[in-house]
Design a protein around this motif. Sequence first.
Motif, short mmCIF file in Angstrom:
data_model
loop_
_atom_site.label_atom_id
_atom_site.label_comp_id
_atom_site.label_asym_id
_atom_site.label_seq_id
_atom_site.Cartn_x
_atom_site.Cartn_y
_atom_site.Cartn_z
N HIS A 30 13.30 17.91 -8.07
CA HIS A 30 12.24 17.42 -7.18
C HIS A 30 11.38 18.58 -6.70
O HIS A 30 11.02 18.68 -5.54
CB HIS A 30 12.83 16.64 -6.01
N GLU A 31 11.08 19.46 -7.67
CA GLU A 31 10.35 20.68 -7.37
C GLU A 31 8.91 20.40 -6.96
O GLU A 31 8.31 19.40 -7.37
CB GLU A 31 10.36 21.62 -8.58
N TYR A 32 8.37 21.27 -6.14
CA TYR A 32 6.97 21.15 -5.70
C TYR A 32 6.45 22.54 -5.34
O TYR A 32 7.20 23.44 -4.97
CB TYR A 32 6.87 20.23 -4.47
N TRP A 33 5.16 22.73 -5.50
CA TRP A 33 4.53 23.99 -5.13
C TRP A 33 4.33 24.03 -3.62
O TRP A 33 3.89 23.06 -3.01
CB TRP A 33 3.17 24.16 -5.80
N MET A 34 4.61 25.18 -3.04
CA MET A 34 4.28 25.36 -1.64
C MET A 34 2.80 25.73 -1.51
O MET A 34 2.11 25.95 -2.50
CB MET A 34 5.19 26.41 -1.03
N LYS A 35 2.32 25.75 -0.29
CA LYS A 35 0.89 25.87 -0.04
C LYS A 35 0.30 27.15 -0.62
O LYS A 35 -0.87 27.17 -1.03
CB LYS A 35 0.63 25.80 1.47
N ASP A 36 1.10 28.24 -0.70
CA ASP A 36 0.57 29.50 -1.21
C ASP A 36 0.38 29.48 -2.72
O ASP A 36 -0.22 30.40 -3.28
CB ASP A 36 1.44 30.68 -0.78
N GLY A 37 0.90 28.46 -3.41
CA GLY A 37 0.75 28.36 -4.85
C GLY A 37 1.54 29.40 -5.62
O GLY A 37 1.37 29.54 -6.83
N CYS A 96 9.12 19.88 -16.03
CA CYS A 96 10.57 19.77 -16.03
C CYS A 96 11.08 19.17 -17.32
O CYS A 96 10.36 18.48 -18.04
CB CYS A 96 11.06 18.94 -14.83
N HIS A 97 12.33 19.47 -17.64
CA HIS A 97 13.09 18.72 -18.63
C HIS A 97 13.66 17.53 -17.88
O HIS A 97 14.54 17.67 -17.03
CB HIS A 97 14.19 19.59 -19.24
N SER A 135 0.86 -1.17 0.00
CA SER A 135 0.00 0.00 0.00
C SER A 135 0.90 1.23 0.00
O SER A 135 2.03 1.19 0.51
CB SER A 135 -0.92 0.03 1.23
N PHE A 136 0.43 2.33 -0.55
CA PHE A 136 1.29 3.50 -0.70
C PHE A 136 0.42 4.74 -0.84
O PHE A 136 -0.72 4.68 -1.32
CB PHE A 136 2.18 3.37 -1.95
N HIS A 137 0.95 5.88 -0.39
CA HIS A 137 0.22 7.13 -0.58
C HIS A 137 0.54 7.69 -1.96
O HIS A 137 1.37 7.15 -2.70
CB HIS A 137 0.53 8.12 0.53
N LEU A 138 -0.15 8.75 -2.33
CA LEU A 138 0.05 9.33 -3.65
C LEU A 138 1.44 9.95 -3.75
O LEU A 138 2.12 10.18 -2.76
CB LEU A 138 -1.01 10.41 -3.93
N TYR A 139 1.86 10.23 -4.98
CA TYR A 139 3.17 10.84 -5.20
C TYR A 139 3.29 12.11 -4.35
O TYR A 139 2.29 12.80 -4.12
CB TYR A 139 3.35 11.17 -6.69
N PHE A 140 4.51 12.42 -3.89
CA PHE A 140 4.66 13.44 -2.86
C PHE A 140 4.21 14.83 -3.31
O PHE A 140 3.92 15.69 -2.46
CB PHE A 140 6.10 13.46 -2.34
N THR A 141 4.12 15.10 -4.60
CA THR A 141 3.61 16.39 -5.07
C THR A 141 2.09 16.42 -5.15
O THR A 141 1.52 17.49 -5.41
CB THR A 141 4.19 16.73 -6.45
N ASN A 142 1.45 15.30 -4.96
CA ASN A 142 -0.01 15.18 -5.11
C ASN A 142 -0.68 15.08 -3.75
O ASN A 142 -0.46 14.12 -3.02
CB ASN A 142 -0.37 13.94 -5.94
N ASN A 143 -1.50 16.05 -3.43
CA ASN A 143 -2.19 16.03 -2.14
C ASN A 143 -3.27 14.96 -2.13
O ASN A 143 -4.13 14.92 -3.01
CB ASN A 143 -2.82 17.40 -1.86
N GLY A 144 -3.24 14.09 -1.13
CA GLY A 144 -4.27 13.06 -1.00
C GLY A 144 -5.22 13.31 0.15
O GLY A 144 -6.19 12.57 0.33
N PHE A 145 -4.98 14.36 0.95
CA PHE A 145 -5.86 14.69 2.07
C PHE A 145 -7.11 15.42 1.54
O PHE A 145 -6.99 16.37 0.76
CB PHE A 145 -5.14 15.59 3.07
#
Length: 395
Positions: free
Chosen positions: A251-258, A215-216, A38-48
């Motif tokens: 390994h870029e990701y958006w912060m909560k403020d978008g 990303c490239h 079992s696994f949670h969604l990819y770390f950039t994808n919010n599952g909550f």
Amino acid sequence: MKLMQPAKSKVWRSEQRSFQDRLTGVTVRQLTDYRSHSFHLYFTNNGFYGKGKLLFGSDRGNVTNLYSLDLHSGEMAQLTDLKPGYTSRIQGTFLNPLEHEAYFYYNHAIIGIDLHTLEERTLYTAPAGYNFGSMSCTADGEWVCFGLNENLSDRIHMDLGNGYAGFESYFSAKPHCMIMAVSTRNGTVRELHEEQLWLGHINTSPTQPHLFTYCHEGPWEQIDHRIWVFDMNTGLHWKVRDTKSNEYVGHEYWMKDGLHIGYHGFTGSLSDETGKILGAVHYTNERLEEYSFPFQNMHVHSNDLNLVVGDGQQASAYHGQQLQDTLQLWRNDGSGFQGPRLLCKHRGSFHTQSLHVHPRLSPDGKHVLFTSDMSGYGNLYMVDVPDFESLPIRE
């Protein structure tokens, strides 16, 4: 003997248990406990979503399906009833920010599932000669943005989910790739961008409906530039966090403020323990905030730059004093990062993509969600974030 398939809408009893981490003493809450991964969604994808619910994937019944976990009761509801033998990518599931629907790849199509009725619909089917890349939904819930990557399987063996087989060869082949968008309302399809190179990691801003990063893709030391922003209103795209020679970020990701994009990286050699960097930058390339820290991580995540979690590196489960396989926290006091402080051992193997630890802070910043196969099977775990000063310092 024929295996019995779990049924859609089946409710599974709670599998939760808690234990004290032997390294730090914090309480670790195991959310799933089943003899399959079992696994949670990819770390950039919010599952909550909803009032204490979490999307996750599980292989129980010998087929990967999408599930919803009630974080209060521990009960799990099966949302899909997918069939063995068809290609699916549940880990890349993306939740519509309006929380009424989620999207995943199955049998060469994008499927939307109503999270209340569990009704499914096909939004888009991939054309011949192309495979799907990553997927993301805009902040207003109006568009699903996704990649289409040229299928070169006739000359390149690829198995990215299990050890990144073919990763460098596919990059070197410079495949034709496109970034597309399909309307969640009426199925209108837009081609947004194309290049004769590998495009990946399409992540929409959680607050700005017209923005996404991509990303490239490829080995960090060989790509021209990793992080790009695309404006869906204008069609313009630009580099973010431009790099100098021997400087690499990803390994870029958006912060909560978008508005701000988090990342980590290194200068010099990837194998060198020094020269690691962690930072964030506004999508316009303004307000760059970056710090050096001496420890390598596979992935980091944060809601802002006040508190960052990283997952260290793969380490042997038989060497209990090693600190590579730990979740680590950094706190920013305004002058730089303090830490890392050790949160707990994760003992994850990183053996396959679904077994990557991929720590993610909850939207309220009070919990860290991660996946680990410390028991032999991948399972979901969650740790409450304690007082920072109470955690041991990593020396």
